[in-house]
Design an enzyme around this catalytic site. Structure first.
Site, mmCIF file in Angstrom:
data_model
loop_
_atom_site.group_PDB
_atom_site.id
_atom_site.type_symbol
_atom_site.label_atom_id
_atom_site.label_comp_id
_atom_site.label_asym_id
_atom_site.label_seq_id
_atom_site.Cartn_x
_atom_site.Cartn_y
_atom_site.Cartn_z
ATOM 1 N N GLU A 1 28.222 -45.416 -41.208
ATOM 2 C CA GLU A 1 28.090 -44.020 -41.043
ATOM 3 C C GLU A 1 28.126 -43.337 -42.517
ATOM 4 O O GLU A 1 27.278 -42.412 -42.522
ATOM 5 C CB GLU A 1 28.979 -43.401 -40.139
ATOM 6 N N GLY B 1 35.845 -37.320 -40.973
ATOM 7 C CA GLY B 1 36.291 -37.855 -39.669
ATOM 8 C C GLY B 1 36.632 -39.374 -39.906
ATOM 9 O O GLY B 1 37.832 -39.706 -39.354
ATOM 10 N N ARG B 2 35.754 -39.934 -40.524
ATOM 11 C CA ARG B 2 36.102 -41.298 -40.724
ATOM 12 C C ARG B 2 37.059 -41.695 -41.803
ATOM 13 O O ARG B 2 37.377 -42.872 -42.114
ATOM 14 C CB ARG B 2 34.897 -42.341 -41.136
ATOM 15 N N HIS C 1 34.660 -69.978 -33.536
ATOM 16 C CA HIS C 1 33.906 -70.717 -32.350
ATOM 17 C C HIS C 1 32.730 -69.881 -31.665
ATOM 18 O O HIS C 1 32.642 -69.935 -30.383
ATOM 19 C CB HIS C 1 35.188 -70.958 -31.523
ATOM 20 N N LYS D 1 22.725 -36.865 -30.203
ATOM 21 C CA LYS D 1 23.623 -35.885 -29.720
ATOM 22 C C LYS D 1 22.829 -34.849 -28.805
ATOM 23 O O LYS D 1 23.057 -34.504 -27.861
ATOM 24 C CB LYS D 1 24.620 -35.467 -30.663
ATOM 25 N N GLU E 1 32.211 -36.422 -25.944
ATOM 26 C CA GLU E 1 32.975 -37.479 -25.072
ATOM 27 C C GLU E 1 34.497 -37.078 -25.220
ATOM 28 O O GLU E 1 35.269 -37.380 -24.102
ATOM 29 C CB GLU E 1 33.100 -38.895 -26.279
ATOM 30 N N LYS F 1 38.235 -33.398 -34.912
ATOM 31 C CA LYS F 1 38.128 -32.516 -35.837
ATOM 32 C C LYS F 1 37.618 -31.450 -35.513
ATOM 33 O O LYS F 1 37.889 -30.336 -35.813
ATOM 34 C CB LYS F 1 37.309 -33.253 -37.098
HETATM 35 O O1 F6P Z 1 29.778 -39.969 -34.839
HETATM 36 C C1 F6P Z 1 29.669 -38.666 -35.376
HETATM 37 C C2 F6P Z 1 31.040 -38.240 -35.593
HETATM 38 O O2 F6P Z 1 30.999 -36.801 -36.024
HETATM 39 C C3 F6P Z 1 32.057 -38.986 -36.741
HETATM 40 O O3 F6P Z 1 31.704 -38.804 -38.014
HETATM 41 C C4 F6P Z 1 33.258 -38.359 -36.154
HETATM 42 O O4 F6P Z 1 34.495 -39.387 -36.571
HETATM 43 C C5 F6P Z 1 33.191 -38.577 -34.902
HETATM 44 O O5 F6P Z 1 31.840 -37.966 -34.387
HETATM 45 C C6 F6P Z 1 34.344 -37.567 -34.098
HETATM 46 O O6 F6P Z 1 34.172 -36.309 -34.377
HETATM 47 P P1 F6P Z 1 35.238 -35.172 -34.234
HETATM 48 O O7 F6P Z 1 36.622 -35.631 -34.759
HETATM 49 O O8 F6P Z 1 34.672 -33.920 -34.709
HETATM 50 O O9 F6P Z 1 35.543 -35.161 -32.551
#
Ligand code: F6P
Length: 553
Positions: A385, A299-300, A416, A525, A229, A223
């Protein structure tokens, strides 16, 4: 199963009043002390075995039917009076107003001044808007949806593509990954789908070993297009593709280098696409095909938007629409069913009862379904979250605990692993069983055995075992909810995920939380950036410490 389409007039309501600070949290309602007194008198000592044997209508009375999913609440530690008080508490919190606020695009995400309008993404083509803002949002959404679904179909029919890699993390990974895995039986066209999320280079590195740079498409799902990452993995993937064409590119570099030859520039543009709300950052990376989505998609809650492109490539545009329609059916149920027959509301009320009165600190999710094996991971982000917060939406510190730890594993594997603790351990952990009614690929016998095992666990938790040697005793009276989902198909899976989204929202509203921000994640972060910037290699080497230990000093 189709839910009735609401009348147009039901779809949009004024929203200003809904953010009225006088809207009480659950612990500010008149019912809260009544619930506390009820818990102290009969709630704490509630015996579900006795309740089931004395009240033969309990099972029937405590079943809730929602689209594609039926739930049985009868094995939970609550009576009809508990349910009544919880319902009254929800009414005092003006929950129906909050539900309207969600559906009509109020700025429920107060700290980021945004709506949380993911339900709009699931509206069918003939869903009519009632006001200007909704009409505009629907129009934009439909254009974006048509574009990414058409692209998905092109990739599906492109024989030069064998592998599709979604690079994203959190909501830009978990939702699509869970759905693609759950719907593996619907994945056609022979594309291999991969999901890369971790900062650990082994995640992408091991995948790249299996991939052909000339037959792979990368979907950059972010987003913000700024998540460390995702950006680092995207850079490494791009450098890998360029290296295969004899162009060395620094994998640390964000923007595509100026000196990349035109043919390779076009290759990157063809093989990397982005799904983002930050188009300019994606363009700087060298991406030309960008599928945008609105900033009111959290995002979620984003798998329904272009972030779900990997799903659409895996199952096709038609099945993607079926996924949306299942979620929409759940949306209608959530918005219109009376609270006593409203599945997301009932689940959330149970969450309040268990977390705030019994003090249960965790909830176990046990999907008796191989396809849903990563659902617990998805729900961890969704619930923790969203609702793992310490202050309410008006900024007041919360004095009551909120989201429990959500965890779990697919059945029967969970039996198990950790079910021993759930049966005989000292703490009580409510379990949520999710069992498909229709069988998948296995035999009838396998499916019946799977279902029988889920029921056996629920019964064992309720009944316990009170004869024989002490070490075989199980206390029983341990709560569980059984949810039967029609089948593992796109519509049912859509409904299941929407159910959990709404349950999370309801629990958050009752706790008074803004479920749509995640400021706690930012601290770590930022510290990681500081640590990287401050790293002094000379000092690290001189001290003879490993990096991690030196940084901790
Ligand atoms: O973990 C924090 C967060 O902002 C989440 O809410 C989100 O889903 C994820 O990082 C990834 O964010 P983006 O889609 O901006 O890369």
């Amino acid at each position: 199963m189709t839910a009735p389409q609401p009348a147009l007039a039901d779809c949009v309501q004024p929203t200003e009043a809904l953010l009225n600070p006088s809207t009480p949290r659950c612990d500010q309602t008149a019912q809260w002390p009544l619930l506390a007194a009820h818990f102290a008198s009969t709630g704490r000592g509630f015996d579900v075995r006795q309740a089931l044997s004395e009240d033969l209508s309990r099972f029937k009375r405590m079943g809730v039917q929602a689209p594609f999913i039926r739930a049985d609440f009868s094995r939970n530690l609550l009576s009809a009076s508990t349910q009544q008080l919880l319902l009254e508490m929800a009414q005092s919190c003006r929950l129906q107003d909050s539900i309207e606020a969600l559906f009509t695009g109020a700025q429920l995400n107060t700290t980021e001044q945004r709506a949380a309008w993911h339900v709009l993404l699931r509206c069918p083509a003939d869903y009519a808007a009632e006001n200007g803002a909704m009409a505009e949002a629907l129009q934009e959404m439909r254009a974006s949806q048509a574009a990414f679904l058409a692209f998905a179909e092109r990739v599906r029919h492109d024989d030069t593509v064998t592998d599709v890699v979604n690079i994203g993390i959190g909501g830009s990974d978990l939702g699509p990954a869970v759905v693609v895995q759950a719907l593996e039986a619907y994945c056609s066209q022979g594309k291999r789908m991969h999901f890369v999320s971790n900062m650990d280079g082994d995640d992408l590195g091991l995948k790249l070993r299996q991939l052909d740079p000339d037959r792979t498409v990368f979907l950059l799902a972010s987003k913000s297009f700024g998540t460390a990452e995702t950006i680092v993995n995207a850079q490494v993937a791009r450098a890998w593709m360029l290296a295969a064409h004899d162009f060395d590119c620094d994998p640390q570099q964000r923007a595509l280098p100026e000196d990349v030859p035109e043919a390779l520039r076009q290759l990157v543009a063809r093989r990397f696409v982005a799904m983002t709300s930050n188009a300019s950052a994606a363009q700087a990376f060298g991406v030309e095909t960008i599928f945008p989505f609105a900033d009111w998609v959290g995002g979620r809650f984003s798998l329904w938007s272009s972030i779900g492109l990997s799903i659409a490539i895996a199952i096709g545009a038609e099945q993607f629409q079926a996924l949306l329609s299942g979620a929409h059916a759940m949306d209608l149920h959530f918005r219109h069913a009376p609270f006593e027959r409203n599945l997301p509301v009932q689940l959330a009320l149970l969450d309040i009862w268990y977390r705030n009165f019994f003090g249960f600190t965790s909830r176990c999710i046990a999907p008796y379904s191989h396809g849903l094996r990563r659902l617990p991971a998805y729900l961890q982000q969704l619930e923790m979250e969203s609702n793992g917060k310490g202050s309410d939406w008006s900024g007041q510190p919360l004095s009551l605990p909120t989201a429990p730890v959500v965890w779990g594993e697919a059945g029967t594997n969970c039996q198990h692993a950790f079910f021993q603790l759930i049966h005989q351990g000292q703490q009580v952990i409510p379990v949520e069983f999710i069992v498909p009614h229709a069988k998948g690929l296995g035999t009838e016998e396998q499916h019946r055995a799977l279902q029988a095992n889920a029921v056996a666990q629920a019964r064992a938790l309720t009944q316990g075992k009170h004869s024989g040697a002490a070490h075989t005793h199980c206390p029983g009276n341990r709560p569980s909810t059984m949810m039967v989902i029609d089948r593992l198909d796109p519509a049912s899976v859509g409904a299941l995920i929407a159910l959990y989204e709404h349950r999370t929202f309801v629990a958050g509203r009752l706790w008074g939380i803004n479920s749509f921000d995640q400021w706690g994640v930012e601290l770590g972060k930022n510290l990681a950036k500081d640590i990287l910037n401050d790293a002094d290699p000379a000092r690290l080497q001189a001290d003879g410490h490993q990096d991690v230990m030196a940084w901790l000093l």
